[in-house]
Design a protein around this motif. Structure first.
Motif: not given
Length: 140
Positions: A66, A70, A72, A74-76, A78-79
């Motif tokens: 992930t 890029s 959503k 990717h952001e998930l 990281k979170q």
């Protein structure tokens, strides 16, 4: 919910994490210090072998991928890695005898697990190649 074969083992472990999360929340709600301490000691005794192993498996398979994507997913990723780190820190506090975060640990574990199952895994199934999915299965 039907899962691709490569994610089944992780989903089964997620069932166990939801059970632990509920136990944390229920035990913390009692306010019984002895019960909270006993549960914290139990979590510490299994954390590395069960939970951190699970986190590391996800990080070296799913989240390494992930991180290269890029949007959503990717952001998930990281979170969720950040949440792994937060739970590791809470377990370290429990190891030092601080059980004040038991309810917070339970709530984070519950929300984290649901986020992986409800949002991340559908995106993984949709966006990962067969080879990437195979990496997940090989890591579990």
């Amino acid at each position: 919910m039907k899962r691709q074969q490569e994610l089944i083992s992780l989903s089964q472990e997620h069932h166990q994490s939801l059970r632990l999360a509920k136990q944390c929340l229920d035990t913390a709600a009692t306010g019984d210090e002895a019960k909270c301490k006993a549960l914290c000691e139990h979590i510490v005794s299994i954390f590395d072998e069960e939970w951190d192993r699970h986190f590391l498996n996800e990080e070296k398979s799913i989240f390494n991928i992930t991180a290269t994507l890029s949007g959503k997913i990717h952001e998930l990723g990281k979170q969720l890695v950040d949440e792994h780190d937060r739970m590791r820190a809470m377990a370290a506090k429990m190891h030092q005898g601080d059980c004040g975060k038991l309810a917070e640990f339970g709530a984070l574990l519950k929300d984290h697990t649901r986020l992986e199952e409800r949002e991340l895994f559908p995106l993984v199934e949709e966006q990962f190649s067969d080879e990437q999915l195979q990496l997940i299965q090989e890591s579990t």
